[in-house]
Design an enzyme around this catalytic site. Structure first.
Site, mmCIF file in Angstrom:
data_model
loop_
_atom_site.group_PDB
_atom_site.id
_atom_site.type_symbol
_atom_site.label_atom_id
_atom_site.label_comp_id
_atom_site.label_asym_id
_atom_site.label_seq_id
_atom_site.Cartn_x
_atom_site.Cartn_y
_atom_site.Cartn_z
ATOM 1 C CG ASP A 103 -2.102 0.924 1.072
ATOM 2 O OD1 ASP A 103 -2.441 1.285 -0.076
ATOM 3 O OD2 ASP A 103 -2.693 1.296 2.101
ATOM 4 N NE ARG A 139 -7.715 0.498 5.640
ATOM 5 C CZ ARG A 139 -7.584 1.807 5.890
ATOM 6 N NH1 ARG A 139 -7.758 2.270 7.105
ATOM 7 N NH2 ARG A 139 -7.270 2.644 4.925
ATOM 8 C CD GLU A 178 -13.341 -5.428 -1.157
ATOM 9 O OE1 GLU A 178 -12.132 -5.748 -1.164
ATOM 10 O OE2 GLU A 178 -14.260 -6.262 -1.071
ATOM 11 C CG LEU A 233 9.662 -17.256 -3.956
ATOM 12 C CD1 LEU A 233 9.559 -17.244 -2.433
ATOM 13 C CD2 LEU A 233 10.211 -15.914 -4.435
ATOM 14 C CG HIS A 279 -0.720 2.301 -9.117
ATOM 15 N ND1 HIS A 279 -0.832 1.904 -7.814
ATOM 16 C CD2 HIS A 279 -1.838 3.054 -9.383
ATOM 17 C CE1 HIS A 279 -1.972 2.371 -7.304
ATOM 18 N NE2 HIS A 279 -2.592 3.073 -8.233
HETATM 19 C C1 IPE Z 1 -5.240 -2.768 -0.114
HETATM 20 O O1 IPE Z 1 -5.014 -1.416 -0.254
HETATM 21 C C2 IPE Z 1 -5.281 -3.431 -1.463
HETATM 22 C C3 IPE Z 1 -3.993 -3.583 -2.137
HETATM 23 C C4 IPE Z 1 -2.837 -3.237 -1.642
HETATM 24 C C5 IPE Z 1 -4.054 -4.209 -3.434
HETATM 25 P P1 IPE Z 1 -6.196 -0.370 -0.360
HETATM 26 O O2 IPE Z 1 -5.561 0.970 -0.528
HETATM 27 O O3 IPE Z 1 -7.180 -0.782 -1.387
HETATM 28 O O4 IPE Z 1 -6.887 -0.500 1.060
HETATM 29 P P2 IPE Z 1 -7.846 0.515 1.837
HETATM 30 O O5 IPE Z 1 -8.910 0.953 0.871
HETATM 31 O O6 IPE Z 1 -6.997 1.674 2.271
HETATM 32 O O7 IPE Z 1 -8.352 -0.258 3.011
HETATM 33 C C1 IPE Z 2 -1.698 0.246 -3.305
HETATM 34 O O1 IPE Z 2 -1.502 1.605 -3.392
HETATM 35 C C2 IPE Z 2 -1.926 -0.386 -4.654
HETATM 36 C C3 IPE Z 2 -3.314 -0.790 -4.882
HETATM 37 C C4 IPE Z 2 -4.294 -0.701 -4.034
HETATM 38 C C5 IPE Z 2 -3.608 -1.329 -6.183
HETATM 39 P P1 IPE Z 2 -2.696 2.628 -3.311
HETATM 40 O O2 IPE Z 2 -3.145 2.964 -4.695
HETATM 41 O O3 IPE Z 2 -3.776 2.154 -2.427
HETATM 42 O O4 IPE Z 2 -1.974 3.884 -2.673
HETATM 43 P P2 IPE Z 2 -2.567 4.893 -1.609
HETATM 44 O O5 IPE Z 2 -3.030 4.060 -0.443
HETATM 45 O O6 IPE Z 2 -3.685 5.613 -2.275
HETATM 46 O O7 IPE Z 2 -1.415 5.767 -1.269
HETATM 47 MG MG MG Z 3 -4.182 2.364 -0.446
#
Ligand code: IPE
Ligand code: IPE
Ligand code: MG
Length: 236
Positions: free
Chosen positions: A12, A182, A59, A123, A29
């Site tokens: 994340d 979380r 989600e 792995l 990304h």
């Molecule tokens: C969790 O991150 C999903 C991935 C890392 C693929 P999110 O950014 O979607 O989670 P929330 O919405 O903050 O809980």
């Molecule tokens: C995690 O990074 C990657 C995915 C959920 C696909 P985010 O896109 O959720 O990055 P933040 O949480 O908005 O910084």
């Molecule tokens: Mg995120």
């Protein structure tokens, strides 16, 4: 304690990493995808047997269309660019999740990568893509019932045997980058007794040193699984 056999990562913070640099979210990304390579390599060097990465949740479809399409494109590019290298390095690729709403072209790419690498044993890299923990459990129960299971047949073991992770051990260590505390619907069944490691570092900046630190801290945890701690000479 022995090192973790299975590490699962909630990657994340890509969006915030990009925003901090005045870049579009997709640049975050892209940088995050780049980071996967070095962490996979390090996991292998550390003797980790299973590495699961959360790439796209059920989600995440709620995000704007261009971001969703960008994420799909990056996964396709990652497979195109990395599959041959991963195969040469003895890495087995697995997919955890469903193909619902996934473009047939991307589905094919994923299938091909999984098939090509299926006999590799160094792995296992499990990519949780279009994955949701609740959907995983619902799926497993539906499969069981579809196969004629009765109420008595529904047990912890039979459910585990029908999850996407049926041929993998539960994660020993779950790492979440990006500062939140979380699970966001990640491996919710499998994580029942996992150790957690959270760091504020955004995923693109989470390097080898941080990964080693997470493994190091895991080594100091005491996993009791509900039992009493190992008897110490001072405790009678
Ligand atoms: C969790 O991150 C999903 C991935 C890392 C693929 P999110 O950014 O979607 O989670 P929330 O919405 O903050 O809980
Ligand atoms: C995690 O990074 C990657 C995915 C959920 C696909 P985010 O896109 O959720 O990055 P933040 O949480 O908005 O910084
Ligand atoms: Mg995120």
């Amino acid at each position: 304690m022995a090192g973790p056999q299975h590490i699962a990562i909630i990657m994340d913070g890509n969006g915030r990493w990009a925003r901090g640099r005045g870049l579009p979210r997709l640049a975050g990304h892209r940088q995050g995808t780049e980071n996967v390579r070095r962490i996979v390599r390090e996991a292998k060097d550390q003797g980790v047997r299973y590495l699961t990465i959360y790439a796209f949740s059920t989600e995440n479809w709620k995000r704007p269309g261009p971001e969703v399409r960008g994420l799909m494109m990056l996964l396709g590019e990652f497979i195109d660019r990395e599959t041959a290298n991963l195969h040469a390095e003895g890495v087995q690729i697995k997919h955890l999740g469903s193909f619902e709403n996934v473009a047939p072209r991307l589905e094919r790419k994923i299938h091909d990568a999984v098939e090509l690498t299926q006999h590799n044993t160094l792995l296992t890299l499990a990519v949780a893509f279009n994955y949701g923990g609740r959907a995983d459990i619902v799926n497993a129960v539906r499969e069981l019932i579809g196969a004629g299971a009765t109420a008595e047949d529904i047990t912890e073991d039979t459910i585990s045997q029908h999850l996407y992770t049926h041929d993998m051990p539960d994660p020993d260590l779950i790492i979440r980058t990006g500062g939140d505390f979380r699970l966001s619907n990640f491996l919710i069944w499998q994580a029942a007794y996992s150790e957690y490691y959270m760091t504020p570092i955004f995923w693109p900046d989470f390097g080898v040193a941080e990964f080693r630190e997470a493994i190091h801290q895991y080594g100091h945890r005491e996993r009791r699984f509900g039992a009493l701690p190992e008897a110490s000479p001072n405790i009678k």
